[in-house]
Write a protein that holds these residues in place. Structure first.
Motif, PDB file in Angstrom:
ATOM      1  N   CYS A 144       0.564  -1.372  -0.321  1.00  0.00           N
ATOM      2  CA  CYS A 144       0.287   0.291   0.270  1.00  0.00           C
ATOM      3  C   CYS A 144       0.843   1.339   0.596  1.00  0.00           C
ATOM      4  N   THR A 145       2.431   1.040  -0.121  1.00  0.00           N
ATOM      5  CA  THR A 145       3.136   2.318   0.291  1.00  0.00           C
ATOM      6  C   THR A 145       2.426   3.094  -1.318  1.00  0.00           C
ATOM      7  N   LEU A 146       3.127   4.400  -1.185  1.00  0.00           N
ATOM      8  CA  LEU A 146       3.056   4.828  -2.097  1.00  0.00           C
ATOM      9  C   LEU A 146       4.430   6.207  -2.143  1.00  0.00           C
ATOM     10  N   ALA A 147       5.202   5.367  -2.935  1.00  0.00           N
ATOM     11  CA  ALA A 147       6.498   6.572  -3.364  1.00  0.00           C
ATOM     12  C   ALA A 147       6.805   7.452  -4.507  1.00  0.00           C
ATOM     13  N   LEU A 148       6.832   8.427  -3.918  1.00  0.00           N
ATOM     14  CA  LEU A 148       6.492   9.758  -4.505  1.00  0.00           C
ATOM     15  C   LEU A 148       7.898  10.574  -4.552  1.00  0.00           C
ATOM     16  N   MET A 149       8.537  10.324  -5.655  1.00  0.00           N
ATOM     17  CA  MET A 149       9.141  11.447  -6.100  1.00  0.00           C
ATOM     18  C   MET A 149       9.397  12.299  -7.122  1.00  0.00           C
ATOM     19  N   CYS A 150      10.801  13.652  -6.874  1.00  0.00           N
ATOM     20  CA  CYS A 150      10.318  14.630  -8.347  1.00  0.00           C
ATOM     21  C   CYS A 150      11.968  15.286  -8.184  1.00  0.00           C
ATOM     22  N   LEU A 169       4.696  -1.330  -6.250  1.00  0.00           N
ATOM     23  CA  LEU A 169       5.236  -2.057  -5.763  1.00  0.00           C
ATOM     24  C   LEU A 169       4.366  -2.940  -7.003  1.00  0.00           C
ATOM     25  N   PRO A 170       5.160  -4.039  -7.540  1.00  0.00           N
ATOM     26  CA  PRO A 170       4.580  -4.900  -9.210  1.00  0.00           C
ATOM     27  C   PRO A 170       3.203  -5.976  -9.091  1.00  0.00           C
ATOM     28  N   GLY A 171       1.925  -4.994  -9.214  1.00  0.00           N
ATOM     29  CA  GLY A 171       0.921  -5.792  -9.185  1.00  0.00           C
ATOM     30  C   GLY A 171       0.535  -4.710  -7.999  1.00  0.00           C
ATOM     31  N   SER A 172       0.627  -3.986  -7.999  1.00  0.00           N
ATOM     32  CA  SER A 172      -0.244  -2.646  -6.189  1.00  0.00           C
ATOM     33  C   SER A 172      -1.317  -1.927  -7.500  1.00  0.00           C
ATOM     34  N   ASP A 173      -2.255  -1.479  -7.190  1.00  0.00           N
ATOM     35  CA  ASP A 173      -3.072  -1.139  -7.925  1.00  0.00           C
ATOM     36  C   ASP A 173      -2.439   0.608  -7.677  1.00  0.00           C
ATOM     37  N   CYS A 174      -3.278   0.988  -8.273  1.00  0.00           N
ATOM     38  CA  CYS A 174      -2.709   2.724  -8.536  1.00  0.00           C
ATOM     39  C   CYS A 174      -3.937   3.654  -8.313  1.00  0.00           C
ATOM     40  N   PRO A 175      -3.491   4.026  -7.295  1.00  0.00           N
ATOM     41  CA  PRO A 175      -4.737   4.575  -6.751  1.00  0.00           C
ATOM     42  C   PRO A 175      -5.891   5.399  -6.730  1.00  0.00           C
ATOM     43  N   SER A 176      -7.393   5.808  -6.994  1.00  0.00           N
ATOM     44  CA  SER A 176      -7.756   6.472  -8.223  1.00  0.00           C
ATOM     45  C   SER A 176      -7.845   7.867  -8.463  1.00  0.00           C
ATOM     46  N   TRP A 177      -6.932   8.299  -7.296  1.00  0.00           N
ATOM     47  CA  TRP A 177      -7.057  10.022  -7.418  1.00  0.00           C
ATOM     48  C   TRP A 177      -5.830  10.346  -8.143  1.00  0.00           C
ATOM     49  N   ALA A 178      -4.775   9.246  -8.806  1.00  0.00           N
ATOM     50  CA  ALA A 178      -4.437   9.968  -9.052  1.00  0.00           C
ATOM     51  C   ALA A 178      -4.171   9.667 -10.976  1.00  0.00           C
ATOM     52  N   ARG A 179      -3.440  10.501 -11.618  1.00  0.00           N
ATOM     53  CA  ARG A 179      -3.947  11.433 -12.430  1.00  0.00           C
ATOM     54  C   ARG A 179      -2.247  11.059 -13.806  1.00  0.00           C
ATOM     55  N   PRO A 180      -2.259   9.673 -13.628  1.00  0.00           N
ATOM     56  CA  PRO A 180      -0.976   9.216 -15.153  1.00  0.00           C
ATOM     57  C   PRO A 180      -1.008  10.075 -16.082  1.00  0.00           C
ATOM     58  N   VAL A 181      -0.152  10.479 -16.794  1.00  0.00           N
ATOM     59  CA  VAL A 181       0.119  10.430 -18.037  1.00  0.00           C
ATOM     60  C   VAL A 181       1.146   9.746 -19.084  1.00  0.00           C
ATOM     61  N   LEU A 182       2.238   8.805 -18.050  1.00  0.00           N
ATOM     62  CA  LEU A 182       2.977   8.402 -18.710  1.00  0.00           C
ATOM     63  C   LEU A 182       2.906   7.007 -17.330  1.00  0.00           C
ATOM     64  N   CYS A 183       2.904   5.558 -18.466  1.00  0.00           N
ATOM     65  CA  CYS A 183       3.446   4.333 -17.053  1.00  0.00           C
ATOM     66  C   CYS A 183       4.024   3.349 -17.788  1.00  0.00           C
ATOM     67  N   ILE A 184       4.763   3.361 -17.026  1.00  0.00           N
ATOM     68  CA  ILE A 184       5.542   2.444 -17.284  1.00  0.00           C
ATOM     69  C   ILE A 184       5.697   0.824 -17.127  1.00  0.00           C
ATOM     70  N   GLY A 185       5.339   0.348 -17.174  1.00  0.00           N
ATOM     71  CA  GLY A 185       5.232  -1.372 -16.007  1.00  0.00           C
ATOM     72  C   GLY A 185       6.188  -1.745 -15.933  1.00  0.00           C
ATOM     73  N   TYR A 186       6.356  -2.804 -14.674  1.00  0.00           N
ATOM     74  CA  TYR A 186       7.209  -3.113 -13.909  1.00  0.00           C
ATOM     75  C   TYR A 186       7.727  -4.538 -15.460  1.00  0.00           C
ATOM     76  N   GLY A 187       8.956  -4.875 -15.117  1.00  0.00           N
ATOM     77  CA  GLY A 187       9.780  -5.450 -16.135  1.00  0.00           C
ATOM     78  C   GLY A 187       9.957  -5.394 -17.931  1.00  0.00           C
ATOM     79  N   THR A 188       9.240  -4.018 -17.626  1.00  0.00           N
ATOM     80  CA  THR A 188       9.600  -3.417 -19.330  1.00  0.00           C
ATOM     81  C   THR A 188      11.087  -2.938 -18.688  1.00  0.00           C
ATOM     82  N   THR A 189      11.339  -3.385 -20.014  1.00  0.00           N
ATOM     83  CA  THR A 189      13.609  -3.214 -20.293  1.00  0.00           C
ATOM     84  C   THR A 189      13.950  -2.591 -21.093  1.00  0.00           C
ATOM     85  N   LEU A 190      14.244  -1.725 -20.587  1.00  0.00           N
ATOM     86  CA  LEU A 190      14.910   0.019 -21.477  1.00  0.00           C
ATOM     87  C   LEU A 190      16.174   0.105 -21.713  1.00  0.00           C
TER      88      LEU A 190
END
Length: 225
Positions: free
Chosen positions: A90-96, A172-193
């Protein structure tokens, strides 16, 4: 703290007295409101991570706030490893605050921003949030200084600087994104860049970005209206 939170502020040992002084300035209500503590935390120390996680309990932190923490490519993995160690479902980890290229960028070197973006999905589901001024007021970065960031942001009208200056939410992988969040870009866990070094030919540049073995597809919704 004024809302009743229990806060642990961390930094290197030599900076704790200054941090403690600043927290005291915000402790107007004393024990009637929240409680706070300061503690040293070496990101490169497994022992330090385990010690702090023990203070937080089995579920980890409710929230982690990190600003302007990554100043070199060598700090990216240890910073993300520390956030991962302190997180629970349930952790919300926010950084900028990732340095906007070409900050600290030597010739023929991958930018801190590209290093950061390539590393994040090895630990978390990653969401760039739409917050007032977070993207609109981003600085300016040349595409050739951070080709991975430019490539990720281009389909959604986001500059490389927007990915550096914006607010990121890590779950954390598999945790739900909170409903209040408004993501404009998402990168899923395991995406290899992987961002390769820039190659110059006269006045032209060629960025080589490989999306290797996508375990989960890069996802992104439409821009919120």
């Amino acid at each position: 703290m004024k809302l009743g939170a229990a806060v642990i502020a961390t930094d290197l040992p030599e900076l704790l007295p200054h941090m403690e002084y600043n927290l005291q300035l915000n402790d107007e209500g004393g024990s009637l409101l929240g409680r706070w503590a300061v503690d040293s935390l070496n990101w490169d120390s497994t022992e330090a991570r385990v010690k702090l996680r023990g203070r937080l309990g089995n579920n980890g932190a409710d929230a982690i706030f990190a600003t302007n923490c990554v100043y070199g490519r060598d700090t990216v993995d240890m910073f993300l490893s520390t956030m991962f160690a302190l997180s629970g479902p349930c952790t919300l980890a926010l950084m900028c605050g990732v340095p906007v290229p070409p900050a600290a960028l030597a010739p023929e070197e991958v930018s801190i921003l590209d290093e950061f973006l390539a590393a994040c999905p090895r630990f978390f589901d990653c969401y760039l949030l739409k917050v007032p001024g977070g993207i609109e007021d981003a600085g300016v970065a040349r595409v050739q200084d951070s080709p991975l960031a430019a490539e990720l942001g281009k389909p959604y009208g986001l500059s490389a600087a927007a990915l550096a200056d914006g607010v990121w939410l890590f779950k954390l992988p598999g945790s739900d994104c909170p409903s209040w969040a408004r993501p404009v870009l998402c990168i899923g866990y395991g995406t290899t860049l992987q961002a390769n070094l820039r190659q110059w030919q006269g006045m032209c540049w060629h960025s080589h970005i490989q999306l290797l073995r996508l375990q989960r597809k890069l996802i992104s919704g439409l821009h919120p209206q």
